[in-house]
Write a protein that holds these residues in place. Sequence first.
Motif, mmCIF file in Angstrom:
data_model
loop_
_atom_site.group_PDB
_atom_site.id
_atom_site.type_symbol
_atom_site.label_atom_id
_atom_site.label_comp_id
_atom_site.label_asym_id
_atom_site.label_seq_id
_atom_site.Cartn_x
_atom_site.Cartn_y
_atom_site.Cartn_z
ATOM 1 N N PHE A 149 0.804 -1.220 0.000
ATOM 2 C CA PHE A 149 0.000 0.000 0.000
ATOM 3 C C PHE A 149 0.840 1.274 0.000
ATOM 4 O O PHE A 149 0.309 2.356 -0.166
ATOM 5 C CB PHE A 149 -0.931 0.018 1.213
ATOM 6 N N GLY A 150 2.124 1.172 0.247
ATOM 7 C CA GLY A 150 2.950 2.356 0.224
ATOM 8 C C GLY A 150 3.151 2.952 1.605
ATOM 9 O O GLY A 150 2.353 2.758 2.518
ATOM 10 N N SER A 151 4.237 3.705 1.745
ATOM 11 C CA SER A 151 4.636 4.196 3.057
ATOM 12 C C SER A 151 3.703 5.263 3.613
ATOM 13 O O SER A 151 3.489 5.335 4.821
ATOM 14 C CB SER A 151 6.059 4.736 2.993
ATOM 15 N N GLU A 152 3.135 6.115 2.751
ATOM 16 C CA GLU A 152 2.305 7.207 3.254
ATOM 17 C C GLU A 152 1.097 6.680 4.018
ATOM 18 O O GLU A 152 0.805 7.120 5.137
ATOM 19 C CB GLU A 152 1.842 8.106 2.107
ATOM 20 N N LEU A 153 0.385 5.722 3.422
ATOM 21 C CA LEU A 153 -0.776 5.129 4.083
ATOM 22 C C LEU A 153 -0.360 4.404 5.355
ATOM 23 O O LEU A 153 -1.016 4.508 6.395
ATOM 24 C CB LEU A 153 -1.495 4.172 3.139
ATOM 25 N N GLY A 154 0.740 3.660 5.274
ATOM 26 C CA GLY A 154 1.210 2.918 6.433
ATOM 27 C C GLY A 154 1.584 3.819 7.590
ATOM 28 O O GLY A 154 1.193 3.576 8.741
ATOM 29 N N PHE A 155 2.342 4.884 7.316
ATOM 30 C CA PHE A 155 2.743 5.819 8.370
ATOM 31 C C PHE A 155 1.530 6.505 8.985
ATOM 32 O O PHE A 155 1.444 6.660 10.203
ATOM 33 C CB PHE A 155 3.701 6.864 7.803
ATOM 34 N N ARG A 156 0.618 6.944 8.135
ATOM 35 C CA ARG A 156 -0.566 7.648 8.646
ATOM 36 C C ARG A 156 -1.383 6.728 9.549
ATOM 37 O O ARG A 156 -1.839 7.138 10.630
ATOM 38 C CB ARG A 156 -1.419 8.151 7.479
ATOM 39 N N SER A 157 -1.560 5.488 9.135
ATOM 40 C CA SER A 157 -2.351 4.533 9.916
ATOM 41 C C SER A 157 -1.666 4.194 11.230
ATOM 42 O O SER A 157 -2.297 4.190 12.291
ATOM 43 C CB SER A 157 -2.586 3.259 9.092
ATOM 44 N N ALA A 158 -0.369 3.918 11.162
ATOM 45 C CA ALA A 158 0.364 3.569 12.387
ATOM 46 C C ALA A 158 0.401 4.746 13.356
ATOM 47 O O ALA A 158 0.239 4.570 14.569
ATOM 48 C CB ALA A 158 1.777 3.119 12.031
#
Length: 444
Positions: A149-158
């Motif tokens: 899914f890419g880092s942006e989505l992952g960082f925002r979710s985490a």
Amino acid sequence: MKNAFLILFCIVVSFTTCKKDEMIDDSPTQYDASLVYDWFRLECTIVKETGGFFPPQAARAFGYTSIALYESIVPGIPQAASLAGQLQDFNPNSIPKIEIGKEYHWSIVANAALATIMRQLFEKKISPENLTRIADLENKNYIQLSTKFGSELGFRSANFGKSMANAVFQFSKTDGGHEQYVDPFQLPYTWPAKTGSWIPTGAALNPLAPTWQNCRPFLNSDITQSQPLAHVDYSIENSSEFYKEAMNVYNIVTNATAEQKEIARFWADDPFNTCTPTGHTFNILTQLLEENNADLVKAAVGYAKLGIAENDAFIACWKTKYDYFLLRPVTYIKQNIDPKFATIIGTPPFPAYTSGHATEIAAGARIFTDMFTDGDGNYPFTDRTQIQFGFSVRNFDNFNEMAQECADSRLYGGIHYNMDNLNGLKMGRSIGDNVIKKINWPSL
């Protein structure tokens, strides 16, 4: 040529948007719950291996962990209400908000929230090995979930999951139980001076957590509406009701069948050998959720309901224990019936009335009945959760039968008078009902 480029651009954008929508669903109901099962199994291990986590402290930890999970995904559940504003002193202004119009991967959110809250709830005594287990599970899940899914989505979710866990932890620090696991016996403590008072029954010379009843429950009604009647009047006269209660314990223990002894040991749930009664009940919930192929929403709701009920059950139970400060059966029987009497399992270091096991399992049984039955109360199931501790399975026709056996196990083991169990069951049922009815839960 320009028009052709615009058409091609629109097709690409449309295709990309379509693919993105297929990959990320807005509702957590589309997410698998297996990730959270791993976290609660790990919490069982951490409770078992961390000093100071006796039954009340363990129930509190499971409670706040469950709330952090639920709060972390509730923004993604349509028409769902936060527990902030519903639980005592949990201020809606204290919790973070999602970014409107941004996507979140709710499993990543939950993963980060659970890792963060567990580090915080156990931080003063957790072992390096268990900190590593938390980091390993968090990283493994994050890598598996975020790669495509890419880092942006992952960082925002985490980051959202972490911020929600931080908010829940700040809420927990004001309840009166914060870091009581560091000093679980809460000394100094002045014992009540009255006939029939508790005295030590083992190595511990002081009663456990004598001020726990002053902790803030999640629901005030769980304390104000659930307190039982007083136990029968203390007496050493052999015609008295109290003597009869003690004789019942004596006769059952001295004539216990192999089955009764097995039941006593199966439900003992000794701290530091197992993950306590609450851990056992949480393990049952995990098994039930797995058997019913629950999605992330149902799992989060189930854990939150049970976490609130278990936390409040131990506060309510501890209030009765220290209001009455009643001696244990082993003490009374040795003094008045048979000085050679021995229990089947060890007697815990705190007063008898009421039974913590009976209270917490009755609350849990109410939650399970509400979640997994159609109103008739029937749900045949096999408790396989104690295999990990060397026990065989136990079979039940319904959750009330399970609760009754757990309560009876304390009588079979010589740990409780039957009145402790009967009134503990009543108190637990009331608490479970309050959690179901007094909180605005999402429809499942």
